[in-house]
Design an enzyme around this catalytic site. Sequence first.
Site, PDB file in Angstrom:
ATOM      1  N   HIS A 152      34.829  41.208  37.191  1.00  0.00           N
ATOM      2  CA  HIS A 152      35.100  39.768  37.183  1.00  0.00           C
ATOM      3  C   HIS A 152      36.347  39.402  37.980  1.00  0.00           C
ATOM      4  O   HIS A 152      36.799  38.267  37.937  1.00  0.00           O
ATOM      5  CB  HIS A 152      35.240  39.254  35.749  1.00  0.00           C
ATOM      6  CG  HIS A 152      33.971  39.346  34.979  1.00  0.00           C
ATOM      7  ND1 HIS A 152      32.951  38.425  35.106  1.00  0.00           N
ATOM      8  CD2 HIS A 152      33.529  40.278  34.101  1.00  0.00           C
ATOM      9  CE1 HIS A 152      31.954  38.775  34.321  1.00  0.00           C
ATOM     10  NE2 HIS A 152      32.266  39.904  33.706  1.00  0.00           N
ATOM     11  N   SER A 194      35.267  40.564  30.056  1.00  0.00           N
ATOM     12  CA  SER A 194      34.105  39.733  30.351  1.00  0.00           C
ATOM     13  C   SER A 194      33.789  38.690  29.295  1.00  0.00           C
ATOM     14  O   SER A 194      33.178  37.681  29.599  1.00  0.00           O
ATOM     15  CB  SER A 194      32.881  40.613  30.616  1.00  0.00           C
ATOM     16  OG  SER A 194      32.712  41.549  29.573  1.00  0.00           O
ATOM     17  N   LYS A 227      28.389  39.428  40.940  1.00  0.00           N
ATOM     18  CA  LYS A 227      29.056  38.279  40.326  1.00  0.00           C
ATOM     19  C   LYS A 227      29.606  37.354  41.421  1.00  0.00           C
ATOM     20  O   LYS A 227      28.842  36.657  42.037  1.00  0.00           O
ATOM     21  CB  LYS A 227      30.086  38.780  39.327  1.00  0.00           C
ATOM     22  CG  LYS A 227      29.312  39.407  38.156  1.00  0.00           C
ATOM     23  CD  LYS A 227      30.102  39.967  37.041  1.00  0.00           C
ATOM     24  CE  LYS A 227      29.131  40.333  35.926  1.00  0.00           C
ATOM     25  NZ  LYS A 227      29.372  41.650  35.338  1.00  0.00           N
TER      26      LYS A 227
HETATM   27  C1  LIG Z   1      28.633  42.739  34.802  1.00  0.00           C
HETATM   28  C2  LIG Z   1      29.582  43.811  34.501  1.00  0.00           C
HETATM   29  C3  LIG Z   1      29.301  45.142  34.829  1.00  0.00           C
HETATM   30  C4  LIG Z   1      27.968  45.573  35.344  1.00  0.00           C
HETATM   31  O1  LIG Z   1      27.792  45.185  36.678  1.00  0.00           O
HETATM   32  P1  LIG Z   1      26.315  45.018  37.232  1.00  0.00           P
HETATM   33  O2  LIG Z   1      26.474  45.100  38.701  1.00  0.00           O
HETATM   34  O3  LIG Z   1      25.827  43.707  36.739  1.00  0.00           O
HETATM   35  O4  LIG Z   1      25.509  46.154  36.667  1.00  0.00           O
HETATM   36  C5  LIG Z   1      30.272  46.092  34.601  1.00  0.00           C
HETATM   37  N1  LIG Z   1      31.462  45.751  34.075  1.00  0.00           N
HETATM   38  C6  LIG Z   1      31.758  44.491  33.726  1.00  0.00           C
HETATM   39  C7  LIG Z   1      33.097  44.176  33.156  1.00  0.00           C
HETATM   40  C8  LIG Z   1      30.823  43.479  33.926  1.00  0.00           C
HETATM   41  O5  LIG Z   1      31.104  42.235  33.555  1.00  0.00           O
END
Ligand SMILES: *Cc1c(COP(=O)(O)O)cnc(C)c1O
Length: 390
Positions: free
Chosen positions: A205, A177, A237
Amino acid sequence: MKFLNLQQQLELRKAAGENRQRRIINSAQQTQTMLGTQVVVNFSSNDYLGLANSHNAKRALSSHCERYGFGSGASHMICGHQQAHENLEIALAEFIQRDAALTFTCGYMANLAIIQSLSSKNDVIIADKLNHASLIDGVQLSQAASQRYPHCDLTALETRLKKSSQNKFVVTDSVFSMDGDIAPLPDIVGLCEKYQAILIVDDAHGFGVLGTSGQGCCEYYNLNQKQLPVVMSTLGKALGGFGAFVSGEKVLIDYLMQFARSYIYTTAMPSAVAQANLANLETLKSQPFLIEKLNNNIQLFKRLCADNDITLIDSSTAIQPVLIGHNEKTMAVFQSLMEQGILVGAIRPPTVPPNSARLRVTLSAAHTEAEIFTLVQSLKNSLNLTEVNS
Ligand SMILES: *Cc1c(COP(=O)(O)O)cnc(C)c1O
Protein backbone atom coordinates in the site's frame (compact mmCIF):
# COMPACT_ATOMS: atom_id res chain seq x y z
CA MET A 1 -16.72 -34.71 2.58
CA LYS A 2 -19.28 -35.25 5.29
CA PHE A 3 -16.75 -35.53 8.12
CA LEU A 4 -15.54 -32.03 7.33
CA ASN A 5 -18.82 -30.45 8.45
CA LEU A 6 -18.57 -27.76 5.80
CA GLN A 7 -22.21 -26.78 6.16
CA GLN A 8 -21.87 -26.40 9.90
CA GLN A 9 -18.78 -24.22 9.53
CA LEU A 10 -20.66 -22.01 7.08
CA GLU A 11 -23.60 -21.68 9.44
CA LEU A 12 -21.35 -20.81 12.37
CA ARG A 13 -19.75 -18.10 10.29
CA LYS A 14 -23.17 -16.71 9.34
CA ALA A 15 -24.32 -16.79 12.97
CA ALA A 16 -21.25 -14.76 13.95
CA GLY A 17 -22.17 -12.13 11.36
CA GLU A 18 -18.96 -12.84 9.50
CA ASN A 19 -20.32 -14.26 6.28
CA ARG A 20 -18.94 -12.54 3.18
CA GLN A 21 -20.57 -12.00 -0.17
CA ARG A 22 -19.20 -11.33 -3.59
CA ARG A 23 -20.85 -8.57 -5.57
CA ILE A 24 -20.77 -8.54 -9.32
CA ILE A 25 -19.17 -5.48 -10.87
CA ASN A 26 -20.39 -4.67 -14.37
CA SER A 27 -18.01 -1.89 -15.36
CA ALA A 28 -14.36 -1.06 -15.46
CA GLN A 29 -12.67 -0.31 -12.14
CA GLN A 30 -13.41 3.38 -11.81
CA THR A 31 -14.93 5.75 -9.27
CA GLN A 32 -18.42 5.41 -10.81
CA THR A 33 -18.85 1.66 -10.70
CA MET A 34 -21.71 -0.49 -11.92
CA LEU A 35 -22.69 -2.86 -9.15
CA GLY A 36 -25.20 -5.20 -10.74
CA THR A 37 -27.51 -2.60 -12.28
CA GLN A 38 -26.83 0.17 -9.74
CA VAL A 39 -24.24 2.91 -10.22
CA VAL A 40 -22.26 3.50 -7.02
CA VAL A 41 -19.36 5.75 -6.16
CA ASN A 42 -16.62 3.33 -5.30
CA PHE A 43 -14.65 4.00 -2.12
CA SER A 44 -13.43 0.44 -1.66
CA SER A 45 -10.90 -0.05 -4.43
CA ASN A 46 -7.10 -0.12 -4.12
CA ASP A 47 -6.85 1.71 -7.43
CA TYR A 48 -5.41 4.73 -5.62
CA LEU A 49 -4.35 6.67 -8.70
CA GLY A 50 -7.14 5.71 -11.08
CA LEU A 51 -4.78 3.75 -13.33
CA ALA A 52 -6.73 0.48 -13.48
CA ASN A 53 -8.69 1.74 -16.48
CA SER A 54 -6.02 3.99 -17.99
CA HIS A 55 -5.87 4.47 -21.76
CA ASN A 56 -2.13 3.86 -21.86
CA ALA A 57 -2.39 0.54 -20.07
CA LYS A 58 -5.31 -0.62 -22.19
CA ARG A 59 -3.54 0.32 -25.40
CA ALA A 60 -0.31 -1.38 -24.29
CA LEU A 61 -2.21 -4.50 -23.25
CA SER A 62 -4.16 -4.90 -26.47
CA SER A 63 -1.39 -4.09 -28.92
CA HIS A 64 1.12 -6.29 -27.09
CA CYS A 65 -1.42 -9.09 -26.90
CA GLU A 66 -2.08 -8.81 -30.64
CA ARG A 67 1.58 -9.47 -31.35
CA TYR A 68 2.67 -11.81 -28.55
CA GLY A 69 -0.59 -13.53 -27.71
CA PHE A 70 -2.27 -14.11 -24.39
CA GLY A 71 -0.71 -16.96 -22.44
CA SER A 72 2.92 -17.04 -21.41
CA GLY A 73 2.99 -20.81 -21.87
CA ALA A 74 5.25 -21.79 -18.99
CA SER A 75 7.09 -20.68 -15.89
CA HIS A 76 9.86 -18.08 -16.14
CA MET A 77 12.59 -20.71 -15.92
CA ILE A 78 11.21 -22.88 -18.73
CA CYS A 79 10.12 -20.59 -21.57
CA GLY A 80 7.64 -18.10 -20.13
CA HIS A 81 10.05 -15.21 -19.51
CA GLN A 82 9.60 -12.65 -22.26
CA GLN A 83 11.27 -9.35 -23.08
CA ALA A 84 8.35 -7.43 -21.52
CA HIS A 85 8.97 -9.12 -18.14
CA GLU A 86 12.64 -8.30 -18.39
CA ASN A 87 11.93 -4.67 -19.31
CA LEU A 88 9.46 -4.34 -16.46
CA GLU A 89 11.97 -5.63 -13.92
CA ILE A 90 14.64 -3.24 -15.12
CA ALA A 91 12.24 -0.27 -15.08
CA LEU A 92 10.91 -1.09 -11.61
CA ALA A 93 14.37 -1.48 -10.07
CA GLU A 94 15.48 1.79 -11.60
CA PHE A 95 12.31 3.57 -10.45
CA ILE A 96 12.68 2.62 -6.80
CA GLN A 97 16.48 2.95 -6.90
CA ARG A 98 17.36 -0.64 -6.19
CA ASP A 99 19.95 -2.80 -7.95
CA ALA A 100 17.49 -5.35 -9.24
CA ALA A 101 13.89 -6.56 -9.16
CA LEU A 102 12.07 -9.83 -9.71
CA THR A 103 8.43 -9.87 -10.80
CA PHE A 104 5.91 -12.32 -9.38
CA THR A 105 2.41 -13.31 -10.40
CA CYS A 106 1.07 -11.52 -7.33
CA GLY A 107 2.08 -10.12 -3.97
CA TYR A 108 0.74 -13.08 -2.08
CA MET A 109 3.12 -15.38 -3.90
CA ALA A 110 6.00 -12.93 -3.56
CA ASN A 111 5.57 -12.84 0.22
CA LEU A 112 5.45 -16.63 0.44
CA ALA A 113 8.59 -16.70 -1.70
CA ILE A 114 10.75 -14.34 0.28
CA ILE A 115 9.93 -15.58 3.75
CA GLN A 116 10.11 -19.23 2.87
CA SER A 117 13.29 -19.09 0.84
CA LEU A 118 15.33 -16.65 2.94
CA SER A 119 14.67 -18.15 6.37
CA SER A 120 15.75 -21.57 7.54
CA LYS A 121 15.32 -23.99 10.38
CA ASN A 122 17.38 -22.38 13.09
CA ASP A 123 16.27 -18.81 12.44
CA VAL A 124 13.60 -16.78 14.12
CA ILE A 125 11.06 -14.54 12.39
CA ILE A 126 9.68 -11.63 14.40
CA ALA A 127 6.51 -10.20 12.91
CA ASP A 128 4.06 -7.36 13.59
CA LYS A 129 0.72 -8.68 14.83
CA LEU A 130 -1.25 -6.81 12.18
CA ASN A 131 0.79 -8.00 9.22
CA HIS A 132 -1.03 -8.98 6.03
CA ALA A 133 -2.29 -12.57 5.74
CA SER A 134 0.26 -13.39 3.03
CA LEU A 135 3.14 -12.56 5.38
CA ILE A 136 1.58 -14.68 8.11
CA ASP A 137 1.23 -17.57 5.67
CA GLY A 138 4.83 -17.09 4.53
CA VAL A 139 5.93 -17.50 8.14
CA GLN A 140 3.84 -20.67 8.42
CA LEU A 141 5.49 -22.11 5.33
CA SER A 142 8.94 -21.41 6.67
CA GLN A 143 10.89 -23.82 8.86
CA ALA A 144 11.94 -21.02 11.18
CA ALA A 145 10.57 -20.30 14.64
CA SER A 146 8.28 -17.30 14.81
CA GLN A 147 7.18 -14.64 17.26
CA ARG A 148 4.78 -11.74 16.95
CA TYR A 149 4.97 -8.33 18.57
CA PRO A 150 2.10 -5.97 19.39
CA HIS A 151 1.33 -3.65 16.51
CA CYS A 152 4.21 -1.19 15.91
CA ASP A 153 5.41 -1.64 19.50
CA LEU A 154 9.14 -0.94 19.28
CA THR A 155 9.84 -1.81 22.91
CA ALA A 156 8.26 -5.22 22.47
CA LEU A 157 10.16 -5.70 19.22
CA GLU A 158 13.44 -4.82 20.92
CA THR A 159 12.75 -7.23 23.79
CA ARG A 160 12.28 -10.06 21.32
CA LEU A 161 15.36 -9.10 19.32
CA LYS A 162 17.47 -8.89 22.45
CA LYS A 163 16.41 -12.28 23.72
CA SER A 164 17.23 -14.22 20.60
CA SER A 165 20.71 -15.44 19.74
CA GLN A 166 19.59 -16.97 16.44
CA ASN A 167 19.65 -15.41 12.98
CA LYS A 168 16.73 -13.02 12.98
CA PHE A 169 14.25 -11.58 10.52
CA VAL A 170 11.83 -8.76 11.21
CA VAL A 171 8.77 -8.72 8.96
CA THR A 172 6.35 -5.81 8.65
CA ASP A 173 3.86 -4.08 6.37
CA SER A 174 4.89 -0.50 5.55
CA VAL A 175 1.27 0.69 5.40
CA PHE A 176 -1.08 -1.59 7.34
CA SER A 177 -3.84 -2.70 5.06
CA MET A 178 -6.78 -2.56 7.47
CA ASP A 179 -5.70 0.43 9.59
CA GLY A 180 -3.85 2.60 7.10
CA ASP A 181 -1.11 3.60 9.52
CA ILE A 182 2.56 3.65 8.51
CA ALA A 183 5.14 1.52 10.32
CA PRO A 184 7.94 3.50 12.04
CA LEU A 185 10.48 2.07 9.61
CA PRO A 186 13.49 4.26 10.53
CA ASP A 187 13.23 3.02 14.14
CA ILE A 188 12.74 -0.56 13.01
CA VAL A 189 15.77 -0.22 10.73
CA GLY A 190 17.76 1.06 13.73
CA LEU A 191 16.76 -1.95 15.81
CA CYS A 192 17.56 -4.34 12.97
CA GLU A 193 21.02 -2.81 12.66
CA LYS A 194 21.59 -2.96 16.42
CA TYR A 195 20.61 -6.63 16.68
CA GLN A 196 21.73 -7.70 13.21
CA ALA A 197 18.33 -8.73 11.97
CA ILE A 198 17.25 -8.76 8.34
CA LEU A 199 14.25 -6.55 7.66
CA ILE A 200 11.56 -7.65 5.20
CA VAL A 201 9.04 -4.96 4.25
CA ASP A 202 5.73 -5.39 2.44
CA ASP A 203 5.09 -2.10 0.63
CA ALA A 204 1.84 -3.16 -1.08
CA HIS A 205 0.00 0.00 0.00
CA GLY A 206 3.04 2.27 -0.19
CA PHE A 207 4.31 1.66 -3.71
CA GLY A 208 2.94 4.24 -6.12
CA VAL A 209 1.64 6.56 -3.40
CA LEU A 210 4.23 7.18 -0.68
CA GLY A 211 7.02 9.67 -1.38
CA THR A 212 6.69 12.61 -3.73
CA SER A 213 7.32 10.45 -6.79
CA GLY A 214 5.55 7.33 -5.54
CA GLN A 215 8.57 5.09 -5.03
CA GLY A 216 6.99 3.98 -1.78
CA CYS A 217 8.23 3.60 1.77
CA CYS A 218 11.91 3.80 0.69
CA GLU A 219 11.39 7.28 -0.67
CA TYR A 220 8.98 8.39 2.06
CA TYR A 221 11.53 7.67 4.77
CA ASN A 222 14.59 8.07 2.56
CA LEU A 223 15.89 4.58 3.37
CA ASN A 224 18.45 2.99 1.10
CA GLN A 225 18.92 -0.58 -0.04
CA LYS A 226 21.20 -1.44 2.88
CA GLN A 227 18.57 -0.25 5.32
CA LEU A 228 15.64 -1.90 3.54
CA PRO A 229 17.29 -4.92 1.91
CA VAL A 230 14.10 -6.81 0.99
CA VAL A 231 11.07 -4.87 -0.24
CA MET A 232 7.94 -6.41 -1.74
CA SER A 233 5.62 -4.16 -3.73
CA THR A 234 2.46 -5.12 -5.55
CA LEU A 235 1.44 -3.89 -9.00
CA GLY A 236 -2.24 -4.58 -8.30
CA LYS A 237 -2.95 -1.57 -6.12
CA ALA A 238 -1.72 1.96 -6.88
CA LEU A 239 -0.22 0.84 -10.18
CA GLY A 240 -3.68 -0.33 -11.24
CA GLY A 241 -2.43 -3.55 -12.79
CA PHE A 242 -1.58 -7.04 -11.72
CA GLY A 243 1.51 -8.78 -10.37
CA ALA A 244 4.16 -7.85 -7.84
CA PHE A 245 7.90 -7.51 -7.43
CA VAL A 246 10.66 -7.90 -4.90
CA SER A 247 13.61 -5.54 -5.10
CA GLY A 248 17.07 -5.37 -3.59
CA GLU A 249 20.67 -6.37 -4.26
CA LYS A 250 21.36 -8.44 -7.32
CA VAL A 251 22.45 -11.39 -5.19
CA LEU A 252 19.05 -11.39 -3.47
CA ILE A 253 17.24 -11.46 -6.79
CA ASP A 254 19.53 -14.23 -8.15
CA TYR A 255 18.91 -16.23 -5.01
CA LEU A 256 15.12 -15.89 -5.17
CA MET A 257 15.15 -16.95 -8.78
CA GLN A 258 16.94 -20.18 -7.82
CA PHE A 259 15.27 -20.97 -4.51
CA ALA A 260 11.85 -19.30 -4.21
CA ARG A 261 9.34 -22.06 -4.88
CA SER A 262 6.39 -19.76 -5.56
CA TYR A 263 8.50 -18.02 -8.19
CA ILE A 264 9.77 -21.16 -9.87
CA TYR A 265 6.77 -23.47 -9.94
CA THR A 266 4.13 -21.29 -11.51
CA THR A 267 3.20 -19.88 -14.90
CA ALA A 268 4.64 -16.45 -15.73
CA MET A 269 2.16 -13.58 -15.91
CA PRO A 270 1.00 -12.90 -19.49
CA SER A 271 3.61 -10.66 -21.09
CA ALA A 272 0.87 -8.25 -22.22
CA VAL A 273 0.12 -7.73 -18.52
CA ALA A 274 3.79 -6.96 -17.93
CA GLN A 275 3.65 -4.48 -20.81
CA ALA A 276 0.52 -2.82 -19.40
CA ASN A 277 2.18 -2.54 -15.97
CA LEU A 278 5.10 -0.88 -17.72
CA ALA A 279 2.71 1.61 -19.36
CA ASN A 280 1.20 2.53 -15.98
CA LEU A 281 4.66 2.90 -14.49
CA GLU A 282 5.43 5.40 -17.26
CA THR A 283 2.22 7.28 -16.42
CA LEU A 284 3.16 7.35 -12.75
CA LYS A 285 6.60 8.73 -13.59
CA SER A 286 5.27 11.42 -15.90
CA GLN A 287 2.27 12.46 -13.75
CA PRO A 288 3.44 12.92 -10.15
CA PHE A 289 0.49 15.31 -9.63
CA LEU A 290 -1.71 12.22 -9.34
CA ILE A 291 -0.09 11.59 -5.96
CA GLU A 292 -0.64 15.20 -4.98
CA LYS A 293 -4.29 14.92 -5.99
CA LEU A 294 -4.67 11.76 -3.90
CA ASN A 295 -3.12 13.50 -0.89
CA ASN A 296 -5.46 16.48 -1.33
CA ASN A 297 -8.41 14.07 -1.38
CA ILE A 298 -7.17 12.37 1.80
CA GLN A 299 -6.84 15.75 3.55
CA LEU A 300 -10.30 16.82 2.39
CA PHE A 301 -11.91 13.62 3.62
CA LYS A 302 -10.22 13.86 7.02
CA ARG A 303 -11.18 17.50 7.42
CA LEU A 304 -14.83 16.87 6.51
CA CYS A 305 -14.99 13.93 8.93
CA ALA A 306 -13.59 16.07 11.72
CA ASP A 307 -16.14 18.81 10.94
CA ASN A 308 -18.93 16.24 11.14
CA ASP A 309 -17.73 14.44 14.28
CA ILE A 310 -16.98 11.23 12.43
CA THR A 311 -14.14 9.46 14.24
CA LEU A 312 -11.52 7.81 12.07
CA ILE A 313 -8.66 5.48 12.93
CA ASP A 314 -5.62 7.76 12.77
CA SER A 315 -4.16 7.38 9.28
CA SER A 316 -2.49 9.68 6.80
CA THR A 317 -2.76 7.28 3.87
CA ALA A 318 -5.45 6.45 1.32
CA ILE A 319 -6.82 3.84 3.74
CA GLN A 320 -9.22 5.64 6.10
CA PRO A 321 -11.11 3.27 8.43
CA VAL A 322 -14.20 4.18 10.43
CA LEU A 323 -14.09 1.87 13.44
CA ILE A 324 -17.53 0.55 14.41
CA GLY A 325 -16.82 -2.59 16.41
CA HIS A 326 -20.00 -4.59 16.09
CA ASN A 327 -20.39 -6.82 13.01
CA GLU A 328 -24.12 -6.28 12.53
CA LYS A 329 -23.90 -2.54 12.99
CA THR A 330 -21.03 -2.37 10.50
CA MET A 331 -23.17 -4.20 7.96
CA ALA A 332 -26.15 -1.95 8.67
CA VAL A 333 -24.12 1.19 8.00
CA PHE A 334 -22.60 -0.46 4.94
CA GLN A 335 -26.09 -1.33 3.62
CA SER A 336 -27.40 2.15 4.29
CA LEU A 337 -24.46 3.63 2.36
CA MET A 338 -25.18 1.29 -0.53
CA GLU A 339 -28.75 2.55 -0.64
CA GLN A 340 -27.32 6.04 -1.01
CA GLY A 341 -25.08 4.91 -3.86
CA ILE A 342 -21.81 4.66 -1.93
CA LEU A 343 -19.64 1.55 -1.86
CA VAL A 344 -17.10 1.18 0.96
CA GLY A 345 -15.33 -1.88 2.35
CA ALA A 346 -17.01 -3.60 5.30
CA ILE A 347 -14.24 -5.40 7.14
CA ARG A 348 -15.04 -7.91 9.87
CA PRO A 349 -13.17 -10.59 11.80
CA PRO A 350 -11.24 -12.74 11.10
CA THR A 351 -9.67 -10.18 8.76
CA VAL A 352 -9.43 -7.82 11.74
CA PRO A 353 -9.33 -8.66 15.49
CA PRO A 354 -12.64 -9.48 17.28
CA ASN A 355 -14.93 -6.49 18.01
CA SER A 356 -13.05 -4.22 15.64
CA ALA A 357 -15.27 -4.43 12.56
CA ARG A 358 -14.97 -1.32 10.49
CA LEU A 359 -15.84 0.49 7.31
CA ARG A 360 -12.73 0.81 5.23
CA VAL A 361 -12.84 3.88 3.03
CA THR A 362 -10.18 4.02 0.36
CA LEU A 363 -9.55 7.20 -1.54
CA SER A 364 -8.28 7.69 -5.04
CA ALA A 365 -6.81 10.53 -7.05
CA ALA A 366 -9.73 9.93 -9.41
CA HIS A 367 -12.40 10.93 -6.86
CA THR A 368 -13.83 14.41 -7.31
CA GLU A 369 -14.25 16.75 -4.37
CA ALA A 370 -18.02 16.54 -4.86
CA GLU A 371 -17.89 12.75 -4.50
CA ILE A 372 -16.00 13.10 -1.23
CA PHE A 373 -18.54 15.67 0.08
CA THR A 374 -21.33 13.21 -0.76
CA LEU A 375 -19.47 10.36 0.92
CA VAL A 376 -19.12 12.25 4.20
CA GLN A 377 -22.75 13.43 4.16
CA SER A 378 -23.94 9.87 3.51
CA LEU A 379 -21.62 8.49 6.19
CA LYS A 380 -23.04 10.95 8.69
CA ASN A 381 -26.63 10.03 7.75
CA SER A 382 -25.96 6.32 7.91
CA LEU A 383 -24.13 6.46 11.23
CA ASN A 384 -26.97 8.52 12.74
CA LEU A 385 -29.64 6.25 11.30
CA THR A 386 -28.12 3.07 12.68
CA GLU A 387 -27.55 4.79 16.02
CA VAL A 388 -31.31 5.41 16.20
CA ASN A 389 -32.14 1.86 15.12
CA SER A 390 -29.90 0.05 17.55
C1 LIG B 1 -2.84 -6.82 -1.32
C2 LIG B 1 -1.72 -7.13 -0.43
C3 LIG B 1 -0.83 -8.18 -0.71
C4 LIG B 1 -1.06 -9.14 -1.83
O1 LIG B 1 -0.78 -8.54 -3.07
P1 LIG B 1 -1.48 -9.14 -4.37
O2 LIG B 1 -0.63 -8.65 -5.48
O3 LIG B 1 -2.87 -8.62 -4.38
O4 LIG B 1 -1.44 -10.63 -4.23
C5 LIG B 1 0.25 -8.36 0.12
N1 LIG B 1 0.45 -7.56 1.18
C6 LIG B 1 -0.39 -6.56 1.50
C7 LIG B 1 -0.11 -5.70 2.68
C8 LIG B 1 -1.51 -6.32 0.70
O5 LIG B 1 -2.36 -5.35 1.02
